[in-house]
Design a protein around this motif. Structure first.
Motif, PDB file in Angstrom:
ATOM      1  N   VAL A   1       0.864  -1.184   0.000  1.00 55.77           N
ATOM      2  CA  VAL A   1       0.000   0.000   0.000  1.00 55.77           C
ATOM      3  C   VAL A   1       0.897   1.230   0.000  1.00 55.77           C
ATOM      4  N   ASP A   2       0.771   2.049  -1.027  1.00 55.18           N
ATOM      5  CA  ASP A   2       1.665   3.194  -1.237  1.00 55.18           C
ATOM      6  C   ASP A   2       0.810   4.445  -1.428  1.00 55.18           C
ATOM      7  N   VAL A   3       1.049   5.471  -0.605  1.00 49.67           N
ATOM      8  CA  VAL A   3       0.306   6.727  -0.739  1.00 49.67           C
ATOM      9  C   VAL A   3       0.819   7.490  -1.948  1.00 49.67           C
ATOM     10  N   ASN A   4      -0.089   7.947  -2.785  1.00 49.46           N
ATOM     11  CA  ASN A   4       0.286   8.671  -3.994  1.00 49.46           C
ATOM     12  C   ASN A   4       0.793  10.073  -3.641  1.00 49.46           C
ATOM     13  N   ASN A   5       1.973  10.417  -4.145  1.00 47.16           N
ATOM     14  CA  ASN A   5       2.551  11.750  -3.919  1.00 47.16           C
ATOM     15  C   ASN A   5       2.401  12.142  -2.442  1.00 47.16           C
ATOM     16  N   PHE A   6       3.010  11.353  -1.575  1.00 50.21           N
ATOM     17  CA  PHE A   6       2.689  11.371  -0.146  1.00 50.21           C
ATOM     18  C   PHE A   6       2.753  12.762   0.480  1.00 50.21           C
ATOM     19  N   TYR A   7       3.877  13.460   0.347  1.00 50.85           N
ATOM     20  CA  TYR A   7       4.000  14.760   1.009  1.00 50.85           C
ATOM     21  C   TYR A   7       2.926  15.728   0.520  1.00 50.85           C
ATOM     22  N   VAL A   8       2.724  15.773  -0.787  1.00 46.56           N
ATOM     23  CA  VAL A   8       1.716  16.666  -1.353  1.00 46.56           C
ATOM     24  C   VAL A   8       0.326  16.256  -0.889  1.00 46.56           C
ATOM     25  N   SER A   9       0.051  14.964  -0.859  1.00 46.25           N
ATOM     26  CA  SER A   9      -1.268  14.494  -0.434  1.00 46.25           C
ATOM     27  C   SER A   9      -1.540  14.848   1.027  1.00 46.25           C
TER      28      SER A   9
ATOM     29  N   ASP B   1       5.909   6.316   3.249  1.00 44.13           N
ATOM     30  CA  ASP B   1       4.684   6.293   2.442  1.00 44.13           C
ATOM     31  C   ASP B   1       4.311   4.905   1.925  1.00 44.13           C
ATOM     32  N   GLU B   2       5.036   3.864   2.339  1.00 41.52           N
ATOM     33  CA  GLU B   2       4.772   2.513   1.858  1.00 41.52           C
ATOM     34  C   GLU B   2       4.724   1.524   3.022  1.00 41.52           C
ATOM     35  N   SER B   3       3.785   0.593   2.932  1.00 41.73           N
ATOM     36  CA  SER B   3       3.714  -0.481   3.928  1.00 41.73           C
ATOM     37  C   SER B   3       3.292  -1.775   3.243  1.00 41.73           C
TER      38      SER B   3
ATOM     39  N   ARG C   1      -1.002   7.141  10.982  1.00 44.28           N
ATOM     40  CA  ARG C   1      -2.458   6.978  10.884  1.00 44.28           C
ATOM     41  C   ARG C   1      -2.831   5.997   9.770  1.00 44.28           C
ATOM     42  N   VAL C   2      -2.112   6.060   8.657  1.00 46.09           N
ATOM     43  CA  VAL C   2      -2.372   5.110   7.576  1.00 46.09           C
ATOM     44  C   VAL C   2      -2.129   3.681   8.054  1.00 46.09           C
ATOM     45  N   ASN C   3      -1.033   3.464   8.760  1.00 47.34           N
ATOM     46  CA  ASN C   3      -0.719   2.127   9.250  1.00 47.34           C
ATOM     47  C   ASN C   3      -1.713   1.658  10.309  1.00 47.34           C
ATOM     48  N   ASP C   4      -2.257   2.593  11.077  1.00 48.43           N
ATOM     49  CA  ASP C   4      -3.294   2.226  12.034  1.00 48.43           C
ATOM     50  C   ASP C   4      -4.521   1.672  11.314  1.00 48.43           C
ATOM     51  N   VAL C   5      -4.885   2.299  10.196  1.00 47.98           N
ATOM     52  CA  VAL C   5      -6.027   1.809   9.410  1.00 47.98           C
ATOM     53  C   VAL C   5      -5.713   0.434   8.831  1.00 47.98           C
ATOM     54  N   LEU C   6      -4.518   0.278   8.267  1.00 47.06           N
ATOM     55  CA  LEU C   6      -4.158  -0.995   7.640  1.00 47.06           C
ATOM     56  C   LEU C   6      -4.087  -2.130   8.659  1.00 47.06           C
ATOM     57  N   SER C   7      -3.736  -1.806   9.901  1.00 43.78           N
ATOM     58  CA  SER C   7      -3.596  -2.856  10.916  1.00 43.78           C
ATOM     59  C   SER C   7      -4.934  -3.504  11.254  1.00 43.78           C
ATOM     60  N   ARG C   8      -6.033  -2.907  10.838  1.00 43.19           N
ATOM     61  CA  ARG C   8      -7.340  -3.518  11.058  1.00 43.19           C
ATOM     62  C   ARG C   8      -7.660  -4.563   9.993  1.00 43.19           C
ATOM     63  N   PHE C   9      -6.846  -4.616   8.947  1.00 48.85           N
ATOM     64  CA  PHE C   9      -7.031  -5.618   7.905  1.00 48.85           C
ATOM     65  C   PHE C   9      -6.087  -6.800   8.078  1.00 48.85           C
ATOM     66  N   SER C  10      -5.034  -6.614   8.863  1.00 52.03           N
ATOM     67  CA  SER C  10      -4.055  -7.677   9.043  1.00 52.03           C
ATOM     68  C   SER C  10      -3.312  -7.458  10.348  1.00 52.03           C
ATOM     69  N   GLU C  11      -2.935  -8.542  10.994  1.00 49.14           N
ATOM     70  CA  GLU C  11      -2.137  -8.441  12.206  1.00 49.14           C
ATOM     71  C   GLU C  11      -0.670  -8.170  11.895  1.00 49.14           C
ATOM     72  N   TRP C  12      -0.287  -8.256  10.624  1.00 43.52           N
ATOM     73  CA  TRP C  12       1.112  -8.098  10.241  1.00 43.52           C
ATOM     74  C   TRP C  12       1.225  -7.005   9.184  1.00 43.52           C
ATOM     75  N   VAL C  13       1.492  -5.788   9.640  1.00 42.20           N
ATOM     76  CA  VAL C  13       1.721  -4.642   8.758  1.00 42.20           C
ATOM     77  C   VAL C  13       3.172  -4.227   8.918  1.00 42.20           C
ATOM     78  N   GLU C  14       3.908  -4.223   7.826  1.00 41.66           N
ATOM     79  CA  GLU C  14       5.340  -3.911   7.856  1.00 41.66           C
ATOM     80  C   GLU C  14       5.607  -2.596   7.142  1.00 41.66           C
ATOM     81  N   PRO C  15       5.819  -1.485   7.873  1.00 40.03           N
ATOM     82  CA  PRO C  15       6.194  -0.233   7.211  1.00 40.03           C
ATOM     83  C   PRO C  15       7.528  -0.397   6.483  1.00 40.03           C
ATOM     84  N   TYR C  16       7.554   0.010   5.233  1.00 46.60           N
ATOM     85  CA  TYR C  16       8.796  -0.062   4.449  1.00 46.60           C
ATOM     86  C   TYR C  16       9.445   1.309   4.340  1.00 46.60           C
TER      87      TYR C  16
END
Length: 447
Positions: free
Chosen positions: A26-34, A122-124, A104-119
């Protein structure tokens, strides 16, 4: 139960359990600008660039400013005409905001999986074991919609059996201009084969420029050719890392996404000044800020340092100015994560490093020989008063970190810094720290 958790549970119950393991990038598009647009809707549709420290050059771009031909690293002074002609917006970098939005993005993703790995910021990677193929597209759409709804950040979701294929899938997802930005790659599908045949081998995650040149010498120019190359040849001519990439391209997950930060042996905090300065007080304030930040990071990763380097340097590009660059090391009696102890050492080293008549451009600290806090052993020879002092110090640091975590970054620091000191970086167009500083919360006026 959160809605997204219930959604994943429903899918598992309806479809049963699958043996195949999947991973989503999961990658945020143009993260800083977004992140900036999430709090300033007026920026949507306008050319936007985020600038580096001291507002020197472009480090992030919106699609609109890319279309105007602005490249990464373009000096800020070359963009002034775009502000006048196209109403472009040039913003100073706001790292506290970006870091908190990433969390905050990773908090949302953690509700879909117990294993979220920030890379990266802007990417996890989101590991998805136990799902059948026909549920994955729907799951990716749910992740995309949940992140957008709760953070107002647009994301691309690439799903595949391995992290390397997920990287390629995410790239395809972000190219989509209509509908959802979700892309699924199966290991042996015709779609995967066609994509790998079109992908230059140098664009595969983990294959750098020099390695790509060596592969070209063997006639391996595409990702598909790398996947299909004889395994014995890859192992004999290259490292085991490339062999793992080859297996990843076949859909076999065999690489770790991200090494644990606590395994690092060094931690560095430094920054160029907004203006060069010859004042020792300015240097002391800059180092005090760096030590506070470094010690906080050290405690966050549950480490302590056995030694610290302090360094100063003038600007090497100012050839008409006298030059001085030096560094000194302080070895602590015991491994420490105490801000006060580090500040004491930094001040002593600064007095030995500073030379009158030189205009310094940069200062920093490097914490070295890091150790795991839990592995630290108290010596049997330690006096009771030393032990009591250490316990008080640890409690004080815990209180500081908790206050800064709940009340905002730098709410409580050791030492007082002047807000207009020349060592501060230039941030003439920084947006507020909307989510991490009480005094900068958005204000709503009722009419």
């Amino acid at each position: 139960m959160q809605a997204s958790t219930a959604y994943v549970t429903r899918l598992s119950m309806e479809r049963g359990t699958a043996d195949q393991k999947w991973v989503a990038l999961v990658d945020v598009n143009n993260f800083y600008v977004s992140c900036e647009r999430a709090f300033a809707p007026r920026l949507r549709g306008r050319p936007v660039a985020v600038l580096s420290n001291n507002d020197g050059c472009v480090i992030a771009r919106s699609e609109e400013i890319k279309a105007l031909g602005v490249e990464m690293g373009t000096p800020t002074f070359k963009l002034k005409h775009l502000v006048r002609r196209y109403r472009a917006v040039l913003l100073s970098s706001n790292y506290p905001l970006y870091a908190d939005m990433s969390r905050r993005v990773n908090d949302v993703l953690s509700r879909f999986s117990e294993w979220v790995e920030p890379y990266s910021i802007d990417e996890s990677f989101v590991h998805l074991p136990g799902f059948f193929t026909d549920t994955l597209k729907e799951l990716g759409q749910a992740m995309e919609q949940a992140v957008l709804k709760e953070t107002h950040l647009p994301v691309g979701v690439g799903i595949a059996p391995s992290a390397t294929l997920a990287k390629l899938a995410n790239r395809q997802a972000k190219k989509k201009t209509q509908g959802d930005r979700v892309y699924l790659l199966e290991a042996d599908s015709e779609e995967t084969r066609n994509l790998l045949m079109k992908t230059p081998v140098g664009e595969v995650w983990g294959v750098g420029g020099r390695l790509a040149e060596r592969l070209h010498d063997l006639g391996i120019t595409t990702a598909w050719q790398l996947r299909e190359a004889p395994e014995a040849l890859i192992r004999r001519r290259f490292s085991v890392t490339l062999a793992r990439i080859q297996w990843e391209l076949k859909g076999q997950a065999c690489r770790h996404v991200h090494s644990d930060d606590t395994s690092r042996k060094q931690l560095r905090v430094s920054r160029s000044f907004g203006q060069a300065t010859a004042d020792q007080q300015d240097l002391a304030e800059a180092l005090r800020t760096h030590v506070n930040r470094a010690a906080e990071k050290l405690r966050r990763q549950k480490s302590c340092a056995r030694a610290m380097t302090v360094f100063l340097r003038t600007n090497p590009f100012n050839h008409d100015q006298p030059q001085h660059s030096d560094a000194l090391v302080w070895v602590f009696e015991q491994p420490t994560a105490d801000t006060a102890e580090m500040l004491h050492a930094a001040n002593k080293l600064l007095r030995r490093l500073w030379r009158p008549g030189y205009r310094y451009h940069k200062a920093g600290v490097l914490l070295m020989d890091l150790a795991d806090q839990s592995a630290e052993q108290l010596t049997l020879l330690e006096q009771p008063e030393h032990l009591a002092r250490r316990i008080r110090s640890e409690r004080l640091m815990q209180v500081m970190d908790e206050i800064n975590r709940t009340q905002g970054r730098d709410t409580l620091v050791m030492g007082l810094n002047r807000p207009q000191a020349p060592w501060h970086t230039k941030q003439e167009n920084r947006s507020p720290a909307y989510t991490t500083a009480w005094r900068e919360l958005p204000r709503v006026a009722a009419r």
